[in-house]
Design a protein around this motif. Sequence first.
Motif: not given
Length: 275
Positions: A73, A76-77, A79, A84-86, A90
């Motif tokens: 996690l 992810r935060l 990056s 990355f978070r689209t 994912l």
Amino acid sequence: MPSELMLLRESQLSIEEDGVAVFTHQRPAARNALSMELRADYKDMLTQVASDRRVRALVLTGSGGSFCAGGDLKGRLTSTDPDFRTPDALRRRVQDGHSWIQRLHALEVPVIAAVDGPAVGAGFSIALAADFILASSRAVFCMSFVKIGLVPDLGAFHFLPRAVGLPMAKELALTARRVSATEGKQLGFVHALHEPDALLPEAMRFARRFSAGPREALGLTKTLMNKSFETSYATLAELECNAQAVASTAPYHDGAVEGFLRGEPAAYDWDRAAG
């Protein structure tokens, strides 16, 4: 001592002289969370192990008192990739995870997960992809996904109901409650319990018992068992016929029959190896 030692990005792979491969997660400070680098290590390890005919069993383990604390996690935060978070990014990462977790599950040698400490989220999924889970007394299992508003992934929807039955799988996935090693043994997904210091030696001892076995017959048996829940009887019978044709022409079978006729003990005897 290992006959070969390969250092990967966030793990290491050793291949022992007796044919047991050991893949160790090496992110103890992060409780061996499943980073992008560790995911890449799994791909490289599986390519190596699958292509090495010396390997007769694979042991998965963690370092620093953890097996795997699930997805990374923090990574992810932090990056810097704007995509990355689209949703599409994912989706592609989840697809990529399935590409190697299926390879792990289908590997044609026995896979043993030696779980010490937490096997959480994706870490639990990895353990379930193995053929046997050996757990330490301090091991903890948790389908933690809903705690952070996600659904189980990395094969959990396939592996968990087959390991514990559908009603219990729903309970574990919907509640995200912690399961002790003792309860895991009661539920049937933990094969054996050991004290933390004894876990890896016992996992290695367990894995070595496969070393004398018929590689072709063991691999084919595992492959067909993996297909049993979603394959019709007629199709599975056909696959069985084909597998038996292959196994019966392997050198191990001829040697085993000749030894039997001479009154010699079988080279692969699980009960005798336990002594």
